[in-house]
Design a protein around this motif. Structure first.
Motif, PDB file in Angstrom:
ATOM      1  N   GLY A 246       0.813  -1.214   0.000  1.00 22.75           N
ATOM      2  CA  GLY A 246       0.000   0.000   0.000  1.00 22.75           C
ATOM      3  C   GLY A 246       0.847   1.265   0.000  1.00 22.75           C
ATOM      4  N   ILE A 248       3.010   4.229   0.754  1.00 20.53           N
ATOM      5  CA  ILE A 248       3.906   4.513   1.879  1.00 20.53           C
ATOM      6  C   ILE A 248       3.673   5.923   2.396  1.00 20.53           C
ATOM      7  CG2 ILE A 248       6.330   4.894   2.505  1.00 20.53           C
ATOM      8  CD1 ILE A 248       7.053   2.640   0.511  1.00 20.53           C
ATOM      9  N   ILE A 249       3.521   6.063   3.697  1.00 21.88           N
ATOM     10  CA  ILE A 249       3.344   7.379   4.308  1.00 21.88           C
ATOM     11  C   ILE A 249       4.657   7.910   4.850  1.00 21.88           C
ATOM     12  CG2 ILE A 249       2.089   8.706   6.054  1.00 21.88           C
ATOM     13  CD1 ILE A 249      -0.025   6.419   6.038  1.00 21.88           C
ATOM     14  N   GLU A 250       5.379   7.047   5.547  1.00 23.26           N
ATOM     15  CA  GLU A 250       6.614   7.503   6.190  1.00 23.26           C
ATOM     16  C   GLU A 250       7.547   6.323   6.396  1.00 23.26           C
ATOM     17  OE1 GLU A 250       8.443   9.768   6.614  1.00 23.26           O
ATOM     18  OE2 GLU A 250       9.075  10.291   8.632  1.00 23.26           O
ATOM     19  N   GLN A 251       8.843   6.619   6.339  1.00 20.24           N
ATOM     20  CA  GLN A 251       9.871   5.610   6.584  1.00 20.24           C
ATOM     21  C   GLN A 251      11.016   6.250   7.346  1.00 20.24           C
ATOM     22  OE1 GLN A 251      10.534   4.455   2.241  1.00 20.24           O
ATOM     23  NE2 GLN A 251       9.871   2.507   3.086  1.00 20.24           N
ATOM     24  N   ARG A 279       4.322   9.499  13.573  1.00 18.70           N
ATOM     25  CA  ARG A 279       4.319  10.591  12.590  1.00 18.70           C
ATOM     26  C   ARG A 279       3.226  10.380  11.548  1.00 18.70           C
ATOM     27  NH1 ARG A 279      10.080  10.580  13.007  1.00 18.70           N
ATOM     28  NH2 ARG A 279      10.446   9.489  11.057  1.00 18.70           N
ATOM     29  N   ASN A 294      -0.612   4.728  -6.101  1.00 13.18           N
ATOM     30  CA  ASN A 294      -0.063   3.972  -4.986  1.00 13.18           C
ATOM     31  C   ASN A 294       0.973   4.759  -4.189  1.00 13.18           C
ATOM     32  OD1 ASN A 294      -0.319   1.539  -3.550  1.00 13.18           O
ATOM     33  ND2 ASN A 294       1.707   0.892  -4.261  1.00 13.18           N
ATOM     34  N   LYS A 295       0.882   6.078  -4.302  1.00 15.95           N
ATOM     35  CA  LYS A 295       1.815   6.921  -3.562  1.00 15.95           C
ATOM     36  C   LYS A 295       1.068   7.907  -2.678  1.00 15.95           C
ATOM     37  CE  LYS A 295       5.236   7.393  -7.253  1.00 15.95           C
ATOM     38  NZ  LYS A 295       6.057   8.452  -7.863  1.00 15.95           N
ATOM     39  N   THR A 296       1.790   8.500  -1.777  1.00 20.87           N
ATOM     40  CA  THR A 296       1.188   9.564  -0.974  1.00 20.87           C
ATOM     41  C   THR A 296       1.867  10.891  -1.271  1.00 20.87           C
ATOM     42  OG1 THR A 296       2.760   9.256   0.829  1.00 20.87           O
ATOM     43  CG2 THR A 296       0.681   8.020   0.959  1.00 20.87           C
ATOM     44  N   ILE A 297       1.082  11.936  -1.237  1.00 20.18           N
ATOM     45  CA  ILE A 297       1.629  13.285  -1.147  1.00 20.18           C
ATOM     46  C   ILE A 297       1.429  13.698   0.302  1.00 20.18           C
ATOM     47  CG2 ILE A 297       1.208  15.693  -1.784  1.00 20.18           C
ATOM     48  CD1 ILE A 297       0.201  13.399  -4.357  1.00 20.18           C
ATOM     49  N   VAL A 298       2.532  13.970   0.999  1.00 13.69           N
ATOM     50  CA  VAL A 298       2.434  14.343   2.412  1.00 13.69           C
ATOM     51  C   VAL A 298       2.835  15.813   2.542  1.00 13.69           C
ATOM     52  CG1 VAL A 298       3.214  13.884   4.747  1.00 13.69           C
ATOM     53  CG2 VAL A 298       2.990  11.995   3.138  1.00 13.69           C
TER      54      VAL A 298
END
Lengths: 300, 300, 300, 300
Positions: A246, A248-251, A279, A294-298
């Motif tokens: 899914g 990814i929000i943060e790593q 976070r 399948n990406k996030t814009i944060v």
């Protein structure tokens, strides 16, 4: 919920009752910002924070997050949404306007390992996670004591893959009963059915104990140890029906070396998991994340 | 080699002519350190730096690196090695004693992208890479100017997979001619044959442009972009005949976000590649790395 | 300037000739973004990137950076500036509109230590610093070779505090002659007179070899060593007439430990200085920095 | 102490009852390692981990930490110390041999801000801080609930500078009564008298909320904000009678930017304080720190 936390949240709500957030996603074209900001100005709103992003200046997709303040917004939010619909239609926007004072209701799913739950509860008590923690759901009793000591409902039900459907049926009932907006899997070790996941698109946040896509699947720390990697990571992502795939929000990562055995890696990993998940949840609660494919814009 | 670099290296050699390094690997048992340090003391050596590691206190493998100083070692090194053999035999050691003043001879393989080569040359000129850069070998002409401006031999030969064997035959001849001890693949984009690799066990250092094992294989930055990862990494490892699977020496990462397009990721990645490769090469030159199975012990 | 660099810069200019950047600073009030974005829309501009910041939602100061694309902007920039003046007046703005294709002309001041100069030249050759390096000025001859090898004018003049005024008089003449927009002190070890500094407000970028304000003044690495700090840093800032007190643009640190002697700290520090200065210069060249009092707003 | 923590500590003690740590500091000379390791070998000890450091190869000071395992050490520790005295005398060593199973007794001093206390308690419950938390002492009642919920004695006494001597007299009595080995100031906001400090040389660990020496003294976050720094840090150090000038044990930083107000900096800072203090305490408990003048050697 303990009374001092209740008071703290109430204090936040009172001091932010005029604040709202507009999220927009639409095909890029000239004039969007002009139209949106003129709309806000005419509706008595003052822009506090604004972030935008275009995937590609030539015919890409445009994303916008505006945090604004407007007198009486908590009462006229419905009216404002109605008025914005015209602007939105013109630009074919997917959009939302949410009140900062309308706290999201969170369910935390947990199993036997409590470090992520503890971090969330701690950040929440510290006033860094502005949400109502509506309920904690678990297939083990380990978390009961800490959860109930904060006057949060703790719901236990045994779970394993043989009784998955029955368990999820009960969980869905609970989620409805507690009017849950977002589900956080804080090291909940059960796989969810496609039905459960599909019912909560971009509403389930998971923490995976590796720097995805490096060690998809089981036992990442053991495999990291065997591969001799020099960095250990963790990944928080929205759950979709592709396991560990899914958005990814943060790593984040931490340095390790040959002296660290599997147990050390787990220990270091737990610390990263805690902060990465916290976070990700915080950004979700503040409507800072837009999912695109399948990406996030944060917009952090 | 330019004269000021030559002088710099000579200065280093003169000031370190009494320094040597002992590397040991053997089955763990009591008394190893006592035996080794007593040997060194009796041979007039003073320990400057010492690092050890045991994989497992119960029946594991023991690793030791000692940097020591001993008057006249540059002349009696052969004699010392002979004397140490008895200690080594007793403990079934794999071992080496090397002089700090005996500079390793390095061949750098490069293709069209020069950032890693440039970093190595720059660190070398700054006195941080203590080695003789014996030769630069390339299948393109791009690096000729900068290499020859430092009076380093630059050898060009076209290469591609159809003529691989012929090319490697020539390269092996060059490596012998220039008495090369270690080969650094500084973004050399050709795959080496099993024969070439087997001829240089733990002597070929590669830089891979991802946080292995996350994006093994081609186009890691493009795939990282598509996966929407929030961190970009690089990995330096010894080359074995398992593609991108050799023992990892060093890794590092940098934070990225949704605004970074593939080109940005490449750019950020290049900066990480530069520093990761430079650190790996430096540790190799200082005999700080012991390979154990498919992992490294780095006494940095 | 070498021809391949010239071509690279020309290529950039051709591909970005429709791009411009608007920087605004004014008292906060509702309607600013609406007014600016409506202006841009009416002038055929498409917003590519937009960043804003308000010091305080209640009566604070508002800062805005918009990067936009507009057909023919390179020809009608004067006209656009004229038209924007009306908007700017209404909101009491301090503002600028600059063309992305109008490269800033940089003078690098350097002394005997060349690592920062080398990093800037390297980033410039790699296409990461989009500027004309107009001239390098030094009080030592050490940099001449590398600078002239890139066909950049190298101007030498002995300097020390006794002849400061005379030297600066010559330097000012050179700066004018080479039409310099920004001065980078790349480890230039001379103190500048108040007159020289005042003549270039927020146009002189310095690199200080410590994490300011930790070790203001001379010998920061020696003092860091004596204090036993566990982190070494560097700071890039605009030069004002308060020594080492100008607005900070960027800082970074690296971990060190007891084993690092003063020389090691210097070495590690040099690496940090290189990247910190390069980032600061890059942000300045891209008009990403607004100075507010003694602080910077960096829209990176 | 809660019974599950008690069990956990007991489990650790049982599994490490043969482990001990030797710390040595003496003038450097050849033969030290040979003498020490031969002594250990003859006394049936197996070296698990060994770290050494010499300030200067020519006539400097030598530091050594060896972790070893020896059957029955918990019973014959006195005898071993007696035997080692001869070796120690010969080399003029300052030294100690401690049992890993002999847990240090910790007193935590806290005031109203509980984040550091909470982190320590959390790490302790997780089995990462191997110590007996003997008592928590405070001049406020805020920590009582969490401390007593873990069955740790909580001792309250009002404190301020007017009644300092009286308060410290009581505290010293408590420290004796609870047989305390190490004092952790977890954001205890009172200054200690020289008498109190002198009575506990290198036994009091403080957390300072800045990257020392950057913002010595009060209000570091406010001053960091005003200075516009781009990094926020924290420092853990031993307390001496020079305010904020004692030997630094650990430091760390986090990146901030212009958008972070004083409150944000405090918040970010609290997270750094938590981890920096926890690491420092952990190293102290594991006898990994040797103080040398005003610096620490940390064999982490």
């Amino acid at each position: 919920m303990k009374s001092y936390i209740k008071q703290q949240l109430k204090h936040y709500q009172e001091h932010n009752h005029e604040k709202a957030r507009l999220l927009v996603s639409c095909p890029d074209q000239p004039g969007i910002v002009a139209a949106v900001s003129t709309f806000l100005f005419k509706n008595g709103a003052n822009i506090i924070e604004s972030n935008q992003y275009t995937t590609d200046p030539e015919g890409g997709r445009f994303f916008l997050r505006i945090e604004f303040e407007a007198g009486g917004i908590d009462e006229k939010i419905g009216q404002m949404r109605g008025a914005f619909a015209a602007v939105a239609d013109h630009f074919e926007m997917t959009w939302s306007i949410t009140l900062a004072s309308e706290l999201k209701r969170v369910a935390i799913f947990v199993s036997k390992e409590l470090h992520c739950l503890n971090e969330l509860l701690w950040e929440w008590q510290s006033g860094n996670l502005l949400a109502e923690i509506a309920v904690v759901i678990s297939n083990h009793e380990d978390a009961r004591e800490v959860v109930e000591s904060l006057n949060i409902p703790f719901l236990y039900m045994k779970a394993n893959k043989d009784i998955r459907e029955e368990v999820e049926k009960q969980q869905l009932k609970w989620l409805e009963e507690y009017r849950v907006d977002v589900i956080v899997l804080a090291r909940y070790m059960q796989i969810l059915t496609p039905e459960f996941v599909s019912a909560h698109p971009h509403k389930i946040i998971n923490i995976h104990h590796s720097f995805l896509p490096a060690f998809i699947g089981a036992n990442p720390y053991k495999r990291a140890y065997e591969r001799g990697v020099k960095l250990i990571g963790a990944t928080s992502h929205y759950v979709t029906n592709e396991l560990d795939e899914g958005p990814i929000i943060e790593q984040d990562i931490e340095r390790v070396d040959h002296r660290d055995h599997v147990e050390d890696l787990k220990n270091i990993g737990r610390t990263i998991e805690r902060s990465v998940l916290a976070r990700a949840v915080k950004w979700h609660l503040e409507d800072r994340i837009i999912v695109h494919g399948n990406k996030t814009i944060v917009f952090s």
